[in-house]
Enzyme design. Sequence first.
Site, PDB file in Angstrom:
ATOM      1  N   LYS A 108       3.228   0.051  12.336  1.00 47.92           N
ATOM      2  CA  LYS A 108       4.703   0.713  12.543  1.00 47.92           C
ATOM      3  C   LYS A 108       4.484   0.940  14.085  1.00 47.92           C
ATOM      4  CE  LYS A 108       7.377   4.384  10.937  1.00 47.92           C
ATOM      5  NZ  LYS A 108       7.516   5.853  10.138  1.00 47.92           N
TER       6      LYS A 108
HETATM    7  O1  G3P Z   1       8.844   8.941   9.356  1.00 45.39           O
HETATM    8  C1  G3P Z   1       9.991   8.332   9.925  1.00 45.39           C
HETATM    9  C2  G3P Z   1      11.318   9.499   9.638  1.00 45.39           C
HETATM   10  O2  G3P Z   1      11.454   9.402   8.366  1.00 45.39           O
HETATM   11  C3  G3P Z   1      10.704  10.825  10.207  1.00 45.39           C
HETATM   12  O3  G3P Z   1      11.933  11.523   9.742  1.00 45.39           O
HETATM   13  O4  G3P Z   1      12.962  13.728   9.252  1.00 45.39           O
HETATM   14  O5  G3P Z   1      10.863  13.474  10.852  1.00 45.39           O
HETATM   15  O6  G3P Z   1      13.295  12.732  11.467  1.00 45.39           O
HETATM   16  P1  G3P Z   1      12.243  12.856  10.643  1.00 45.39           P
END
Ligand code: G3P
Length: 219
Positions: free
Chosen positions: A83
């Site tokens: 990633k």
């Molecule tokens: O891991 C990537 C993404 O899904 C993060 O989500 O909720 O931290 O914006 P969030």
Amino acid sequence: MEIFLDSSDIKEIRQLNKSNLINGITTNPSLLASVKTDFKILLKEICKEIKGPVSAEVTASNFNDMLKEAEIFKKIAKNIVIKIPLTQDGLQACHALSKKKIKTNVTLCFSPSQALLAAKAGATYISPFVGRLDDIGENGIELISDIRKIFNNYKNLKTKILAASLRTVDHVNKVAVIGADVATIPAKIFKELYKHHLTDKGIEIFSSDWKKSGMKILP
Ligand code: G3P
């Protein structure tokens, strides 16, 4: 649509994997840092439990160190996907890894042009963050729709749309309707996908009517 869990909690991953509905995992530095286990041990355990793609995010900001970190991740398990944040160095690293047939997930995508560049760099997956755009009053779902249209316009773009930062069942519904290839979902939201109050009500009515009949299926 493939469903990935957005999680580094091996217990919840094992529990939800019993559904046979989890196709992969995405982690990020915040999720890995929240678990007091060495990241190599944790990623190895996750990759043993989940045979599908498991994203591990580089923390370096420059091209050379990103490639070095990718090497370390790749040694952990065959199903690790690298990633990479969507920066110039990140897309350069993505291009280099893609040339070596190493799967990549370009993350922290917030615009159609970013997604287009990542696809041209050979990204296996692009992770547009829906919830974080909503957080600033923009339309995260519209980004998924725009990227879908762009990728559909150009058959040479093979990158899969991995809808991320999903905060509600409605987000999941909407990205599926649009045609995202993958949704990465927190455990809490995944569990909510099963639920609808009319399902519960229907079971109640069926059960009550069946009981009144006096019949039994099991002896
Ligand atoms: O891991 C990537 C993404 O899904 C993060 O989500 O909720 O931290 O914006 P969030």
